[in-house]
Motif scaffolding. Structure first.
Motif, PDB file in Angstrom:
ATOM      1  N   TYR A 189      14.566  61.194   4.284  1.00  0.00           N
ATOM      2  CA  TYR A 189      13.930  62.972   4.887  1.00  0.00           C
ATOM      3  C   TYR A 189      13.184  62.891   5.899  1.00  0.00           C
ATOM      4  O   TYR A 189      13.355  63.426   7.505  1.00  0.00           O
ATOM      5  N   LEU A 197      18.506  69.025   1.301  1.00  0.00           N
ATOM      6  CA  LEU A 197      17.024  68.709   0.521  1.00  0.00           C
ATOM      7  C   LEU A 197      17.096  68.219  -1.142  1.00  0.00           C
ATOM      8  O   LEU A 197      16.701  69.275  -1.425  1.00  0.00           O
ATOM      9  N   TYR A 223      10.811  71.149  -0.837  1.00  0.00           N
ATOM     10  CA  TYR A 223      11.047  70.559   0.457  1.00  0.00           C
ATOM     11  C   TYR A 223      11.533  71.166   1.046  1.00  0.00           C
ATOM     12  O   TYR A 223      11.346  70.820   2.807  1.00  0.00           O
TER      13      TYR A 223
END
Ligand SMILES: C[S@@+](CC[C@H](N)C(=O)[O-])C[C@H]1O[C@@H](n2cnc3c(N)ncnc32)[C@H](O)[C@@H]1O
Length: 327
Positions: free
Chosen positions: A234, A260, A271
């Motif tokens: 990420y 995600l 997320y």
């Protein structure tokens, strides 16, 4: 009764007074009962928002998982307990924002996916695999890639795609006949396949071979950008977002593969919110368009694939644009 069972019982009953007494006397709020459930999961499951709050304040981990891989947030979400859900969502976002800050400070090393980039990949009709039998890309994503292409090509002009994979999004981008179509690809095997299959000969296509991090100086500015790499964290995508103000033209559309935390419903919500907040801090608004994907995903699809990177019924297609363009 053991102390762990007492905390779980107080949480299950929403008995905040008892919970506080136990916490003050040193009870472990990160414990699990005999069924593998934490006090926070019990409180969330029964919608005891005050108990959820006390447990979070006492340091109960928001992201602990039950034996069936559910977090407290999943229990609150499934039972429709909005207040408990909101508290857990907020705790998740705050904690990931802080962790992100720590990761930002510590990420000065060589790159997340050096091993993947040095290993072989294998292509078949329905997937692209790495040497560990993990799927780099799978054909079930074709309708999603077509939707991403439609979004980033909506204003025509110059389009940038990061990560060729099976070429699904690039094939779809070509249907819109963009003025120029730049593709960044870092894996030598994928790059070779692109060249062998004629992508280098297309008139409006420019291929840049290398990691996006290393070829930024060869990029211009674009009307549409899609980002979908593999083996990165990420944090890498967050770093890419820092370059959007230079890479995306005014009025342009940005989108990314939104996988995600694609194997846990609540973490995915956390997320989705986190990435929207972070893009907002850079001046971009994010629209999340729900696309049902349940029908694309039969059991057979995952045969021979080590990690099911997507297990949710709805895909949220992110469409981002500068705040002033969306007003
Ligand atoms: C999930 S696939 C992309 C799939 C693609 N969207 C499609 O429609 O087929 C990810 C691709 O990104 C490439 N990649 C991984 N890290 C990269 C990086 N840092 N820069 C550029 N490409 C990268 C991988 O080699 C792989 O081909």
């Amino acid at each position: 009764m053991e102390n762990d069972e007492l905390v779980c019982e107080a949480a299950r009953n929403g008995d905040v007074g008892k919970l506080k007494t136990l916490i003050d006397s040193g009870a472990d709020v990160s414990c699990f009962d005999k069924d593998g459930l934490s006090p926070l999961m019990h409180a969330a499951k029964h919608g005891h928002a005050e108990a959820v709050k006390s447990l979070l304040e006492a340091g109960a981990p928001w992201n602990a998982l039950s034996p069936s891989n559910l977090s407290a947030g999943d229990f609150a979400m499934d039972a429709g307990h909005q207040d408990a859900f909101d508290l857990l969502l907020n705790a998740g976002i705050q904690s990931e924002l802080v962790l992100g800050t720590i990761a930002r400070k510590g990420s000065e090393n060589g790159g997340s996916n050096v091993d993947y980039l040095e290993d072989r990949v294998s292509f078949s009709e329905d997937k692209l695999m790495d040497t560990e039998d993990k799927a780099v890309m799978m054909a079930w994503e074709k309708p999603l890639m077509e939707a991403h292409a439609k979004a980033v090509c909506s204003g025509g002009g110059h389009i940038l795609n990061i990560g060729f994979g099976m070429g699904l999004v690039d094939t779809a981008i070509q249907q819109y006949n963009p003025t120029s179509h730049t593709i960044v690809e870092a894996h030598p095997g994928v790059y070779k396949r692109m060249i062998d299959s004629g992508w280098g000969d297309k008139e409006n296509v420019k291929i840049i071979y290398g990691r996006w991090q290393d070829v930024l100086d060869q990029l211009g500015s674009y009307d549409g950008i899609f980002f979908d790499t593999y083996g990165e964290y990420y944090e890498d995508m967050r770093e890419f977002h820092q370059h959007l103000p230079t890479l995306l033209k005014p009025g342009g559309i940005y989108s990314f593969f939104n996988g995600l935390c694609g194997s846990n419903p609540f973490f995915h919500v956390v997320y989705c919110q986190l990435v929207s907040l972070e893009l907002e801090s850079l001046g971009y608004s994010t629209q999340l368009i729900p696309l049902p994907v349940k029908d694309c995903l039969g059991e057979k699809i995952w045969e021979g694939v080590k990690h099911r990177y997507w297990q949710l019924d709805t895909y949220y297609l992110a469409v981002c644009q500068a705040v002033e363009d969306s007003e």
